[in-house]
Design a protein around this motif. Structure first.
Motif, PDB file in Angstrom:
ATOM      1  N   THR A   1       0.809  -1.208   0.000  1.00 32.33           N
ATOM      2  CA  THR A   1       0.000   0.000   0.000  1.00 32.33           C
ATOM      3  C   THR A   1       0.849   1.269   0.000  1.00 32.33           C
ATOM      4  O   THR A   1       2.033   1.256   0.320  1.00 32.33           O
ATOM      5  CB  THR A   1      -0.918   0.025   1.232  1.00 32.33           C
ATOM      6  N   LYS A   2       0.209   2.351  -0.358  1.00 32.98           N
ATOM      7  CA  LYS A   2       0.864   3.664  -0.333  1.00 32.98           C
ATOM      8  C   LYS A   2       1.284   4.013   1.095  1.00 32.98           C
ATOM      9  O   LYS A   2       2.322   4.633   1.299  1.00 32.98           O
ATOM     10  CB  LYS A   2      -0.094   4.720  -0.898  1.00 32.98           C
ATOM     11  N   GLU A   3       0.494   3.575   2.083  1.00 34.61           N
ATOM     12  CA  GLU A   3       0.839   3.838   3.482  1.00 34.61           C
ATOM     13  C   GLU A   3       2.151   3.142   3.854  1.00 34.61           C
ATOM     14  O   GLU A   3       2.964   3.693   4.591  1.00 34.61           O
ATOM     15  CB  GLU A   3      -0.275   3.381   4.426  1.00 34.61           C
TER      16      GLU A   3
ATOM     17  N   GLU B   1       4.603   2.475   1.806  1.00 37.54           N
ATOM     18  CA  GLU B   1       5.668   3.265   1.185  1.00 37.54           C
ATOM     19  C   GLU B   1       5.977   4.506   2.017  1.00 37.54           C
ATOM     20  O   GLU B   1       7.146   4.831   2.257  1.00 37.54           O
ATOM     21  CB  GLU B   1       5.258   3.668  -0.230  1.00 37.54           C
ATOM     22  N   THR B   2       4.941   5.171   2.494  1.00 27.05           N
ATOM     23  CA  THR B   2       5.131   6.372   3.308  1.00 27.05           C
ATOM     24  C   THR B   2       5.915   6.047   4.575  1.00 27.05           C
ATOM     25  O   THR B   2       6.850   6.772   4.937  1.00 27.05           O
ATOM     26  CB  THR B   2       3.766   6.993   3.667  1.00 27.05           C
TER      27      THR B   2
ATOM     28  N   TYR C   1       8.183  -1.351  -3.163  1.00 30.16           N
ATOM     29  CA  TYR C   1       8.100  -1.031  -4.592  1.00 30.16           C
ATOM     30  C   TYR C   1       7.756  -2.281  -5.399  1.00 30.16           C
ATOM     31  O   TYR C   1       6.934  -2.251  -6.301  1.00 30.16           O
ATOM     32  CB  TYR C   1       9.414  -0.454  -5.101  1.00 30.16           C
TER      33      TYR C   1
ATOM     34  N   GLN D   1       4.241  -3.184  -5.204  1.00 30.56           N
ATOM     35  CA  GLN D   1       3.414  -2.242  -5.956  1.00 30.56           C
ATOM     36  C   GLN D   1       3.566  -2.441  -7.464  1.00 30.56           C
ATOM     37  O   GLN D   1       2.945  -1.739  -8.249  1.00 30.56           O
ATOM     38  CB  GLN D   1       3.798  -0.803  -5.604  1.00 30.56           C
TER      39      GLN D   1
END
Length: 132
Positions: A37-39, A41-42, A73, A76
């Motif tokens: 998830t983008k979270e 990555e953050t 990455y 994703q």
């Protein structure tokens, strides 16, 4: 639980304390297991950037955070970015820890997996043979 641990560390320790950074990194791993998830990555970016600033780019803990971001990455589907980051991890691990250190060998394995995922079978096999 990961959020609770992070909040407890932030309340009792500095944001840049290694235990707080490890909580951030751990939470990123949990989030990454949910399809990158983008979270995730953050969280991994936050831990990596802070570790680079506080303990340096070539510290083994920083390299672990860098490898975790590369895995995010990969999850994703961002194979090229994952490969580029994993190459950096492997090169720095080799220089800092030595070519036979378990962390270096793990980074070689991770890079081979990312190469295979991009269809570079021969390169992946070659790297795995070297790792072995």
């Amino acid at each position: 639980m990961g959020l609770s641990a992070l909040e407890a560390n932030k309340a009792t320790l500095e944001l840049e304390h290694p235990d707080t950074l490890n909580s951030i990194n751990s939470l990123g791993l949990v989030l990454c297991s949910r399809a990158g998830t983008k979270e995730a990555e953050t969280m991994h970016r936050r831990a990596l950037e802070t570790k680079k600033r506080v303990i340096g780019s070539e510290n083994p803990d920083t390299l672990t955070s860098m490898a975790n971001l590369a895995s995010t990455y990969r999850n994703q589907g961002r194979w090229k970015e994952a490969e580029e980051l994993e190459v950096q991890v492997m090169e720095m691990s080799t220089r800092v820890l030595g070519s036979e250190h378990s962390d270096t060998l793990t980074s070689m394995n991770n890079l081979a997996f990312k190469l295979k995922g991009q269809g570079h079978k021969d390169k992946a096999i070659s790297l795995m043979e070297k790792c072995f």
